[in-house]
Design an enzyme around this catalytic site. Structure first.
Site, short mmCIF file in Angstrom:
data_model
loop_
_atom_site.label_atom_id
_atom_site.label_comp_id
_atom_site.label_asym_id
_atom_site.label_seq_id
_atom_site.Cartn_x
_atom_site.Cartn_y
_atom_site.Cartn_z
N ASN A 1 0.87 -1.17 0.00
CA ASN A 1 0.00 0.00 0.00
C ASN A 1 0.91 1.22 0.00
O ASN A 1 1.48 1.57 1.03
CB ASN A 1 -0.89 -0.03 1.24
CG ASN A 1 -1.75 1.23 1.38
OD1 ASN A 1 -1.79 2.05 0.48
ND2 ASN A 1 -2.43 1.36 2.51
N LYS B 1 0.17 4.23 -0.33
CA LYS B 1 -0.47 5.43 0.25
C LYS B 1 -0.18 6.64 -0.64
O LYS B 1 -0.09 6.49 -1.85
CB LYS B 1 -0.01 5.62 1.70
CG LYS B 1 -0.18 4.34 2.52
CD LYS B 1 -0.08 4.53 3.99
CE LYS B 1 -0.30 3.19 4.68
NZ LYS B 1 -0.30 3.28 6.12
N HIS C 1 -9.72 1.36 4.14
CA HIS C 1 -8.50 1.47 4.96
C HIS C 1 -8.78 2.39 6.15
O HIS C 1 -9.55 3.35 6.02
CB HIS C 1 -7.36 2.02 4.10
CG HIS C 1 -6.03 1.94 4.80
ND1 HIS C 1 -5.65 2.89 5.72
CD2 HIS C 1 -5.04 1.03 4.74
CE1 HIS C 1 -4.45 2.54 6.19
NE2 HIS C 1 -4.06 1.43 5.60
N GLU D 1 -7.17 4.71 7.36
CA GLU D 1 -6.90 6.14 7.11
C GLU D 1 -8.07 6.79 6.36
O GLU D 1 -8.38 7.95 6.57
CB GLU D 1 -5.58 6.27 6.33
CG GLU D 1 -4.39 6.00 7.24
CD GLU D 1 -3.17 5.39 6.55
OE1 GLU D 1 -3.07 5.45 5.31
OE2 GLU D 1 -2.32 4.85 7.28
N GLU E 1 -5.92 -5.01 10.04
CA GLU E 1 -4.88 -4.05 10.36
C GLU E 1 -5.22 -3.32 11.65
O GLU E 1 -6.01 -2.37 11.65
CB GLU E 1 -4.77 -3.00 9.23
CG GLU E 1 -4.45 -3.57 7.88
CD GLU E 1 -3.81 -2.53 6.98
OE1 GLU E 1 -2.66 -2.73 6.59
OE2 GLU E 1 -4.45 -1.50 6.70
N GLY F 1 1.95 2.05 10.73
CA GLY F 1 2.92 3.15 10.64
C GLY F 1 3.59 3.50 11.96
O GLY F 1 4.25 4.53 12.07
N SER G 1 2.88 -2.31 10.23
CA SER G 1 4.32 -2.36 10.53
C SER G 1 4.99 -3.69 10.20
O SER G 1 5.92 -4.10 10.87
CB SER G 1 4.57 -1.98 12.00
OG SER G 1 4.18 -0.64 12.23
P1 PGA Z 1 2.46 0.12 7.60
O1 PGA Z 1 1.05 0.37 6.89
O2 PGA Z 1 3.01 -1.16 7.05
O3 PGA Z 1 3.30 1.32 7.21
O4 PGA Z 1 2.22 0.06 9.06
C1 PGA Z 1 0.18 -0.69 6.64
C2 PGA Z 1 -1.09 -0.16 6.01
O5 PGA Z 1 -1.58 0.89 6.44
O6 PGA Z 1 -1.65 -0.79 5.09
#
Ligand code: PGA
Length: 248
Positions: free
Chosen positions: A9, A11, A94, A96, A166, A172, A212
């Protein structure tokens, strides 16, 4: 045996030309016979990315889409716009998008239905906050997200869906869930799908862990019985992603 699926992803990172550079760097590293590999790039780079992955094992996914066919929805992207250029996957819901763009379980459900209608494979995201985990309601919360996301989705559709578990506190933050925590929730998600549909459908759904994930944690996570790969943010923008795909 479910085939693993490892998706990056990206982003809101990389311009179209940076996308080509990164894809060229990652291409040889993510070659794999055993896993499906997906790069979910920003919408403006989808066409460029599709061109750049031609002849490789990499599929391209979008990070969002709208649930209407066309019309006065400024700034949105319709499902047939994605399929018309060859996009195969789309991330839906997601955390976010839920947090910053007011996505709800209901809009997630509408998008999941629309994605299937157009032959897109949705990567349906779910996961709890740290507070919810501390309150002991993780599984209840995630079950509710899944139940609503899959309302009116047929068993044939559901079994090709990808679900990404997630935990929000792990995204993150560098704070990856333990394999036990991740497996516990992924197992509960599969049981929830079995309750909504049946065991055969539940056995087909691929459930990813995200939050992460790094080359160091991938092998343990992805070898759990109910974890069929990962949705990877930060580490998908680096050479490390090759190690994550080839985690064995
Ligand atoms: P991350 O993000 O691996 O940077 O924690 C995962 C995601 O949001 O899909």
């Amino acid at each position: 045996m479910r085939r693993k699926i490892i998706a990056g992803n990206w982003k809101m990172n990389k311009t179209p030309s940076e996308t080509v550079t990164l894809i060229n760097e990652l291409k040889p590293l993510v070659a794999s016979e055993e896993a499906d590999v997906v790069f979910c790039v920003p919408a403006i780079s989808l066409t460029t990315a599709l061109e750049a992955v031609k002849g490789t094992n990499i599929a391209i996914g979008a990070q969002n889409m709208y649930y209407e066919e066309s019309g006065a929805y400024t700034g949105e992207i319709a499902p047939n716009m994605l399929t018309s250029i060859g996009v195969k996957y789309v991330i839906i819901g997601h955390s976010e998008r839920r947090e910053y763009f007011a996505e709800t379980n209901e809009t997630v459900n509408k998008k999941v239905i629309k994605a299937f209608e157009h032959g897109l494979i949705p990567i349906v995201c779910c996961g709890e906050t740290l507070t919810q985990r501390e309150q002991g309601i993780t599984i209840d919360f995630v079950r509710q997200q899944i139940k609503i996301a899959f309302l009116n989705v047929t068993p044939d559709q559901a079994k090709i869906a990808v679900i990404a578990y997630e935990p929000i506190w792990a995204i993150g933050t560098g704070k990856v869930a333990t394999t036990e925590q991740a497996e516990e929730v992924c197992k509960a998600i599969r049981e929830c799908i079995a309750e909504i549909y049946d065991d055969a459908t539940a056995a087909g759904v691929r459930i990813q862990y995200g939050g992460s994930v790094t080359a160091a944690s991938a092998a343990d996570l992805f070898s759990q019985a109910n974890i069929d790969g990962g949705l990877v943010g930060g580490a998908s923008l680096k050479a490390d992603f090759g190690k994550i795909v080839n985690y064995k």
